[in-house]
Design a protein around this motif. Structure first.
Motif, mmCIF file in Angstrom:
data_model
loop_
_atom_site.group_PDB
_atom_site.id
_atom_site.type_symbol
_atom_site.label_atom_id
_atom_site.label_comp_id
_atom_site.label_asym_id
_atom_site.label_seq_id
_atom_site.Cartn_x
_atom_site.Cartn_y
_atom_site.Cartn_z
ATOM 1 N N GLY A 1 100.684 22.768 -48.405
ATOM 2 C CA GLY A 1 100.610 21.572 -49.236
ATOM 3 C C GLY A 1 100.382 20.318 -48.422
ATOM 4 O O GLY A 1 99.581 19.448 -48.779
ATOM 5 N N THR B 1 89.854 22.315 -51.685
ATOM 6 C CA THR B 1 91.002 22.800 -50.928
ATOM 7 C C THR B 1 90.838 24.256 -50.505
ATOM 8 O O THR B 1 91.785 24.863 -50.026
ATOM 9 C CB THR B 1 92.288 22.662 -51.758
ATOM 10 O OG1 THR B 1 92.180 23.473 -52.942
ATOM 11 C CG2 THR B 1 92.550 21.223 -52.152
ATOM 12 N N GLU C 1 99.113 28.420 -56.338
ATOM 13 C CA GLU C 1 98.220 27.476 -57.025
ATOM 14 C C GLU C 1 98.862 26.100 -57.108
ATOM 15 O O GLU C 1 98.207 25.081 -56.851
ATOM 16 C CB GLU C 1 97.872 27.991 -58.418
ATOM 17 C CG GLU C 1 96.948 27.029 -59.167
ATOM 18 C CD GLU C 1 96.332 27.623 -60.414
ATOM 19 O OE1 GLU C 1 95.125 27.910 -60.398
ATOM 20 O OE2 GLU C 1 97.070 27.794 -61.412
ATOM 21 N N GLN C 2 100.138 26.052 -57.450
ATOM 22 C CA GLN C 2 100.843 24.773 -57.533
ATOM 23 C C GLN C 2 100.865 24.049 -56.190
ATOM 24 O O GLN C 2 100.803 22.818 -56.138
ATOM 25 C CB GLN C 2 102.271 24.992 -58.025
ATOM 26 C CG GLN C 2 102.384 25.502 -59.449
ATOM 27 C CD GLN C 2 103.803 25.869 -59.822
ATOM 28 O OE1 GLN C 2 104.771 25.416 -59.202
ATOM 29 N NE2 GLN C 2 103.955 26.724 -60.827
ATOM 30 N N LYS D 1 98.482 17.887 -50.707
ATOM 31 C CA LYS D 1 98.978 18.091 -52.057
ATOM 32 C C LYS D 1 100.240 17.268 -52.281
ATOM 33 O O LYS D 1 101.155 17.316 -51.453
ATOM 34 C CB LYS D 1 99.278 19.579 -52.273
ATOM 35 C CG LYS D 1 99.741 19.910 -53.685
ATOM 36 C CD LYS D 1 98.634 19.830 -54.682
ATOM 37 C CE LYS D 1 99.112 20.373 -56.027
ATOM 38 N NZ LYS D 1 98.065 20.309 -57.052
ATOM 39 N N GLY E 1 98.609 24.061 -53.905
ATOM 40 C CA GLY E 1 97.300 23.568 -53.502
ATOM 41 C C GLY E 1 96.488 24.515 -52.651
ATOM 42 O O GLY E 1 95.449 24.133 -52.117
#
Length: 316
Positions: free
Chosen positions: A311, A8, A31-32, A316, A34
């Motif tokens: 995302g 990614t 980070e969460q 993501k 993606g």
């Protein structure tokens, strides 16, 4: 050699609030979502980006962390290398170091003799990349002198900032990539990319990637777009290097009003789905560095909307 990015890494995001605690929180959100890389800027006397990376390494596990960019005049390359050495021990293979000369006005605060910036940057890049690859360096140039060694070589990428063709060519010759800032994509693709490739070919290297700064506003409100552009982009019209870059791109913006055609090309905007599609398209030929803009929104709202689009773009 630089470590391989994860799947990614093609789309990252800029994080630049003034409060360190807020910056750390936003890195966790990135980070969460993606994002492949979180990029921290170093302008306007913000808290030190490399120090923040060290703190973020304690609660992140995947996201890469990059500096976009560290000005070369205030820090000796050996001092910077020791900082990066510490970072690599905390977040192995996740550190990306961007270097650039900044601007004469910004560097005047440090009493820097701002002259021949590309020659200075070339020496700085060569010095640090040699030290990182070989673990030692004995460099004596016109601008940079350094002799020292590290316990072990480092995998850290060393990228250079690029606005004009000469800087793109230099990055092709001597860096692990080129980082742009508010450059129209068409200009980067038709002028920057060929210059970078020619520099790489001239030195028998594989062309490194371009990290394309993409000003991004998740909104379909044209008024909000114009407010965001005046806040985040118009200030660069005061710097001659940026004005020259825009002239090369075919635009003649002034300090008061940015042409609509420039905004349409430069700023990715629209619905979440439209922004995600455009980011994915740009990521087919460059690495994307999303620069979240805000018009009537708070900085946090603008950032979170951009993360939603990222995302979607990375699945993501």
């Amino acid at each position: 050699m630089p470590s391989e990015p994860d799947s990614t890494a093609a789309i990252g995001v800029v994080v630049q609030p003034d409060e360190t605690s807020t910056t750390l929180e936003m890195i966790g959100l990135a980070e969460q979502a993606g994002a492949g890389t979180v990029w921290l800027t170093t302008g306007r006397f913000r808290p030190d980006a490399l120090t923040i990376m060290a703190a973020a390494s304690r609660f992140t596990t995947r996201i890469r962390m990059g500096a976009a960019v560290v000005p070369i005049w205030p820090r000796h390359p050996l001092a910077l290398a020791l900082q990066v050495d510490a970072l690599e021990s905390l977040a192995p293979g996740r550190i990306r170091l961007g270097l650039g000369p900044s601007t004469p006005a910004a560097m005047s605060s440090f009493g820097a003799d701002f002259r021949r910036p590309l020659s200075h940057l070339r020496e700085y890049l060569n010095c640090l990349r040699t030290l990182f690859r070989e673990g030692r360096v004995d460099f004596r140039g016109e601008f940079v002198r350094a002799k020292g060694k590290l316990a072990t070589p480092l995998p850290t990428e060393v990228l250079g900032s690029a606005l004009g063709p000469g800087a793109f060519r230099l990055c092709g010759e001597a860096a692990d990539g080129a980082i742009t800032w508010v450059c129209p994509p068409r200009y980067v693709k038709t002028t920057g990319l060929p210059a970078l490739r020619s520099g790489a070919i001239a030195t028998d290297r594989v062309p490194p990637p371009i990290v394309l700064c993409v000003p991004t506003l998740v909104s379909e409100d044209i008024g909000e777009l114009r407010r965001a552009a005046q806040r985040h982009i118009a200030p660069y019209m005061g710097f001659e290097y940026y004005r020259e870059m825009f002239r090369r791109s075919g635009y003649s913006p002034d300090d008061q009003q940015l042409p609509s055609s420039l905004l349409d090309e430069l700023v990715v905007h629209g619905s979440v789905e439209e922004v995600a599609a455009r980011l994915s398209e740009l990521a087919t030929w460059s690495e994307v560095m999303v620069f979240p803009l805000t018009g009537g929104l708070s900085d946090r709202q603008g950032f979170e909307r951009c993360l939603e689009a990222i995302g979607k773009a990375v699945g993501k």
